[in-house]
Write a protein that holds these residues in place. Structure first.
Motif, PDB file in Angstrom:
ATOM      1  N   ASN A  40       0.803  -1.217   0.000  1.00  0.00           N
ATOM      2  CA  ASN A  40       0.000   0.000   0.000  1.00  0.00           C
ATOM      3  C   ASN A  40       0.841   1.276   0.000  1.00  0.00           C
ATOM      4  OD1 ASN A  40       0.435  -0.881   2.835  1.00  0.00           O
ATOM      5  ND2 ASN A  40      -0.576   1.052   3.289  1.00  0.00           N
ATOM      6  N   VAL A  41       2.020   1.262   0.609  1.00  0.00           N
ATOM      7  CA  VAL A  41       2.844   2.470   0.680  1.00  0.00           C
ATOM      8  C   VAL A  41       3.271   2.927  -0.718  1.00  0.00           C
ATOM      9  CG1 VAL A  41       5.006   3.446   1.551  1.00  0.00           C
ATOM     10  CG2 VAL A  41       3.655   1.928   2.996  1.00  0.00           C
ATOM     11  N   THR A  42       3.627   1.982  -1.566  1.00  0.00           N
ATOM     12  CA  THR A  42       4.051   2.328  -2.926  1.00  0.00           C
ATOM     13  C   THR A  42       2.904   2.254  -3.931  1.00  0.00           C
ATOM     14  OG1 THR A  42       4.696   0.045  -3.429  1.00  0.00           O
ATOM     15  CG2 THR A  42       6.394   1.500  -2.523  1.00  0.00           C
ATOM     16  N   GLY A  43       1.791   1.671  -3.513  1.00  0.00           N
ATOM     17  CA  GLY A  43       0.658   1.523  -4.416  1.00  0.00           C
ATOM     18  C   GLY A  43       0.895   0.488  -5.493  1.00  0.00           C
ATOM     19  N   SER A  44       1.710  -0.538  -5.171  1.00  0.00           N
ATOM     20  CA  SER A  44       2.004  -1.556  -6.179  1.00  0.00           C
ATOM     21  C   SER A  44       1.373  -2.894  -5.822  1.00  0.00           C
ATOM     22  CB  SER A  44       3.512  -1.707  -6.379  1.00  0.00           C
ATOM     23  OG  SER A  44       4.096  -2.468  -5.371  1.00  0.00           O
ATOM     24  N   VAL A  45       1.132  -3.658  -6.870  1.00  0.00           N
ATOM     25  CA  VAL A  45       0.549  -4.994  -6.734  1.00  0.00           C
ATOM     26  C   VAL A  45       1.368  -5.944  -7.601  1.00  0.00           C
ATOM     27  CG1 VAL A  45      -1.521  -6.404  -7.050  1.00  0.00           C
ATOM     28  CG2 VAL A  45      -1.750  -3.988  -6.426  1.00  0.00           C
ATOM     29  N   LEU A  46       1.895  -6.992  -6.984  1.00  0.00           N
ATOM     30  CA  LEU A  46       2.641  -8.020  -7.699  1.00  0.00           C
ATOM     31  C   LEU A  46       1.752  -9.253  -7.788  1.00  0.00           C
ATOM     32  CD1 LEU A  46       5.287  -9.084  -8.958  1.00  0.00           C
ATOM     33  CD2 LEU A  46       5.959  -9.781  -6.651  1.00  0.00           C
ATOM     34  N   MET A  47       1.564  -9.748  -9.003  1.00  0.00           N
ATOM     35  CA  MET A  47       0.676 -10.891  -9.214  1.00  0.00           C
ATOM     36  C   MET A  47       1.356 -11.978 -10.024  1.00  0.00           C
ATOM     37  SD  MET A  47      -2.622  -8.725 -10.479  1.00  0.00           S
ATOM     38  CE  MET A  47      -1.559  -7.666 -11.441  1.00  0.00           C
ATOM     39  N   SER A  48       1.127 -13.205  -9.638  1.00  0.00           N
ATOM     40  CA  SER A  48       1.427 -14.352 -10.483  1.00  0.00           C
ATOM     41  C   SER A  48       0.086 -14.821 -11.018  1.00  0.00           C
ATOM     42  CB  SER A  48       2.083 -15.478  -9.680  1.00  0.00           C
ATOM     43  OG  SER A  48       3.343 -15.067  -9.206  1.00  0.00           O
ATOM     44  N   TYR A  49       0.047 -15.118 -12.315  1.00  0.00           N
ATOM     45  CA  TYR A  49      -1.241 -15.420 -12.936  1.00  0.00           C
ATOM     46  C   TYR A  49      -1.056 -16.438 -14.058  1.00  0.00           C
ATOM     47  CZ  TYR A  49       0.467 -12.341 -16.613  1.00  0.00           C
ATOM     48  OH  TYR A  49       1.235 -11.786 -17.606  1.00  0.00           O
ATOM     49  N   ASP A  50      -2.151 -17.000 -14.508  1.00  0.00           N
ATOM     50  CA  ASP A  50      -2.161 -17.921 -15.641  1.00  0.00           C
ATOM     51  C   ASP A  50      -1.874 -17.099 -16.894  1.00  0.00           C
ATOM     52  OD1 ASP A  50      -2.727 -19.594 -17.763  1.00  0.00           O
ATOM     53  OD2 ASP A  50      -4.711 -20.178 -17.042  1.00  0.00           O
ATOM     54  N   LYS A  51      -0.701 -17.297 -17.476  1.00  0.00           N
ATOM     55  CA  LYS A  51      -0.275 -16.455 -18.604  1.00  0.00           C
ATOM     56  C   LYS A  51      -1.192 -16.565 -19.818  1.00  0.00           C
ATOM     57  CE  LYS A  51       3.208 -19.793 -19.972  1.00  0.00           C
ATOM     58  NZ  LYS A  51       4.622 -20.071 -20.008  1.00  0.00           N
ATOM     59  N   ALA A  52      -1.963 -17.640 -19.918  1.00  0.00           N
ATOM     60  CA  ALA A  52      -2.900 -17.787 -21.027  1.00  0.00           C
ATOM     61  C   ALA A  52      -4.091 -16.834 -20.895  1.00  0.00           C
ATOM     62  CB  ALA A  52      -3.392 -19.230 -21.110  1.00  0.00           C
ATOM     63  N   GLN A  53      -4.255 -16.235 -19.701  1.00  0.00           N
ATOM     64  CA  GLN A  53      -5.402 -15.365 -19.460  1.00  0.00           C
ATOM     65  C   GLN A  53      -4.991 -13.910 -19.215  1.00  0.00           C
ATOM     66  OE1 GLN A  53      -8.580 -16.881 -17.012  1.00  0.00           O
ATOM     67  NE2 GLN A  53      -7.652 -18.906 -17.029  1.00  0.00           N
ATOM     68  N   LYS A  54      -3.862 -13.500 -19.752  1.00  0.00           N
ATOM     69  CA  LYS A  54      -3.362 -12.139 -19.533  1.00  0.00           C
ATOM     70  C   LYS A  54      -4.355 -11.080 -20.019  1.00  0.00           C
ATOM     71  CE  LYS A  54       0.401  -8.973 -20.552  1.00  0.00           C
ATOM     72  NZ  LYS A  54       1.700  -8.805 -21.205  1.00  0.00           N
ATOM     73  N   GLY A  55      -4.940 -11.263 -21.175  1.00  0.00           N
ATOM     74  CA  GLY A  55      -5.898 -10.291 -21.708  1.00  0.00           C
ATOM     75  C   GLY A  55      -7.088 -10.100 -20.781  1.00  0.00           C
ATOM     76  N   LEU A  56      -7.634 -11.198 -20.289  1.00  0.00           N
ATOM     77  CA  LEU A  56      -8.751 -11.132 -19.357  1.00  0.00           C
ATOM     78  C   LEU A  56      -8.331 -10.425 -18.074  1.00  0.00           C
ATOM     79  CD1 LEU A  56     -11.637 -11.839 -18.539  1.00  0.00           C
ATOM     80  CD2 LEU A  56     -10.790 -14.087 -17.802  1.00  0.00           C
ATOM     81  N   LEU A  57      -7.137 -10.745 -17.578  1.00  0.00           N
ATOM     82  CA  LEU A  57      -6.617 -10.103 -16.368  1.00  0.00           C
ATOM     83  C   LEU A  57      -6.542  -8.583 -16.556  1.00  0.00           C
ATOM     84  CD1 LEU A  57      -5.256 -10.055 -13.580  1.00  0.00           C
ATOM     85  CD2 LEU A  57      -3.089 -10.498 -14.754  1.00  0.00           C
ATOM     86  N   LEU A  58      -5.969  -8.146 -17.658  1.00  0.00           N
ATOM     87  CA  LEU A  58      -5.847  -6.705 -17.908  1.00  0.00           C
ATOM     88  C   LEU A  58      -7.212  -6.029 -17.997  1.00  0.00           C
ATOM     89  CD1 LEU A  58      -2.852  -6.661 -20.399  1.00  0.00           C
ATOM     90  CD2 LEU A  58      -2.865  -5.873 -18.021  1.00  0.00           C
ATOM     91  N   ASN A  59      -8.160  -6.670 -18.647  1.00  0.00           N
ATOM     92  CA  ASN A  59      -9.517  -6.105 -18.745  1.00  0.00           C
ATOM     93  C   ASN A  59     -10.163  -5.979 -17.374  1.00  0.00           C
ATOM     94  OD1 ASN A  59      -9.481  -5.739 -21.512  1.00  0.00           O
ATOM     95  ND2 ASN A  59     -10.320  -7.766 -21.919  1.00  0.00           N
ATOM     96  N   LYS A  60      -9.995  -6.999 -16.537  1.00  0.00           N
ATOM     97  CA  LYS A  60     -10.576  -6.956 -15.188  1.00  0.00           C
ATOM     98  C   LYS A  60      -9.900  -5.876 -14.334  1.00  0.00           C
ATOM     99  CE  LYS A  60     -11.919 -10.825 -13.132  1.00  0.00           C
ATOM    100  NZ  LYS A  60     -13.373 -10.878 -13.054  1.00  0.00           N
ATOM    101  N   LEU A  61      -8.581  -5.727 -14.489  1.00  0.00           N
ATOM    102  CA  LEU A  61      -7.876  -4.693 -13.735  1.00  0.00           C
ATOM    103  C   LEU A  61      -8.355  -3.302 -14.138  1.00  0.00           C
ATOM    104  CD1 LEU A  61      -4.239  -6.114 -13.787  1.00  0.00           C
ATOM    105  CD2 LEU A  61      -5.692  -5.822 -11.763  1.00  0.00           C
ATOM    106  N   LYS A  62      -8.586  -3.092 -15.424  1.00  0.00           N
ATOM    107  CA  LYS A  62      -9.055  -1.790 -15.897  1.00  0.00           C
ATOM    108  C   LYS A  62     -10.445  -1.464 -15.348  1.00  0.00           C
ATOM    109  CE  LYS A  62      -6.366  -1.908 -20.124  1.00  0.00           C
ATOM    110  NZ  LYS A  62      -6.400  -2.153 -21.567  1.00  0.00           N
ATOM    111  N   ASP A  63     -11.243  -2.493 -15.081  1.00  0.00           N
ATOM    112  CA  ASP A  63     -12.598  -2.288 -14.584  1.00  0.00           C
ATOM    113  C   ASP A  63     -12.670  -2.094 -13.069  1.00  0.00           C
ATOM    114  OD1 ASP A  63     -13.665  -2.416 -17.115  1.00  0.00           O
ATOM    115  OD2 ASP A  63     -14.176  -4.550 -16.976  1.00  0.00           O
ATOM    116  N   LEU A  64     -11.558  -2.336 -12.354  1.00  0.00           N
ATOM    117  CA  LEU A  64     -11.551  -2.163 -10.914  1.00  0.00           C
ATOM    118  C   LEU A  64     -11.745  -0.697 -10.542  1.00  0.00           C
ATOM    119  CD1 LEU A  64      -8.637  -4.342  -9.479  1.00  0.00           C
ATOM    120  CD2 LEU A  64     -11.068  -4.593  -9.032  1.00  0.00           C
ATOM    121  N   ASP A  65     -12.402  -0.455  -9.432  1.00  0.00           N
ATOM    122  CA  ASP A  65     -12.586   0.907  -8.944  1.00  0.00           C
ATOM    123  C   ASP A  65     -11.636   1.124  -7.770  1.00  0.00           C
ATOM    124  OD1 ASP A  65     -13.566   3.427  -8.483  1.00  0.00           O
ATOM    125  OD2 ASP A  65     -15.328   2.725  -7.386  1.00  0.00           O
ATOM    126  N   ILE A  66     -10.469   1.659  -8.069  1.00  0.00           N
ATOM    127  CA  ILE A  66      -9.437   1.893  -7.033  1.00  0.00           C
ATOM    128  C   ILE A  66      -9.407   3.370  -6.696  1.00  0.00           C
ATOM    129  CG2 ILE A  66      -6.986   1.795  -6.494  1.00  0.00           C
ATOM    130  CD1 ILE A  66      -8.136  -0.959  -6.692  1.00  0.00           C
TER     131      ILE A  66
END
Length: 74
Positions: free
Chosen positions: A48-74
């Motif tokens: 939270n101090v730096t405002g960063s998020v490190l994620m390990s994810y299923d690389k086959a679903q990167k596009g879906l991940l990016l779309n979901k991140l863009k839709d988050l309300d932060i």
């Protein structure tokens, strides 16, 4: 809609930055819990101090991940 930058990206591992002091430690824990609920997420570390998020994810679903991140309300 969420505004972030991709600080580091290799297939299956990504660090994004929302900005310094963008969310509190409590909000960071809620964000972590929310991200773990996504099926493509394998691990999450929220700083939270730096405002960063490190994620390990299923690389086959990167596009879906990016779309979901863009839709988050932060």
């Amino acid at each position: 809609m969420s505004s972030f930058t991709i600080a580091h990206d290799i297939p299956g591992r990504m660090r994004i930055r929302y900005g310094k002091n963008k969310f509190s430690s409590v909000q960071g824990e809620v964000l972590k819990k929310d991200l773990y609920a996504w099926p493509m997420i394998e691990s999450v570390e929220v700083i939270n101090v730096t405002g960063s998020v490190l994620m390990s994810y299923d690389k086959a679903q990167k596009g879906l991940l990016l779309n979901k991140l863009k839709d988050l309300d932060i």
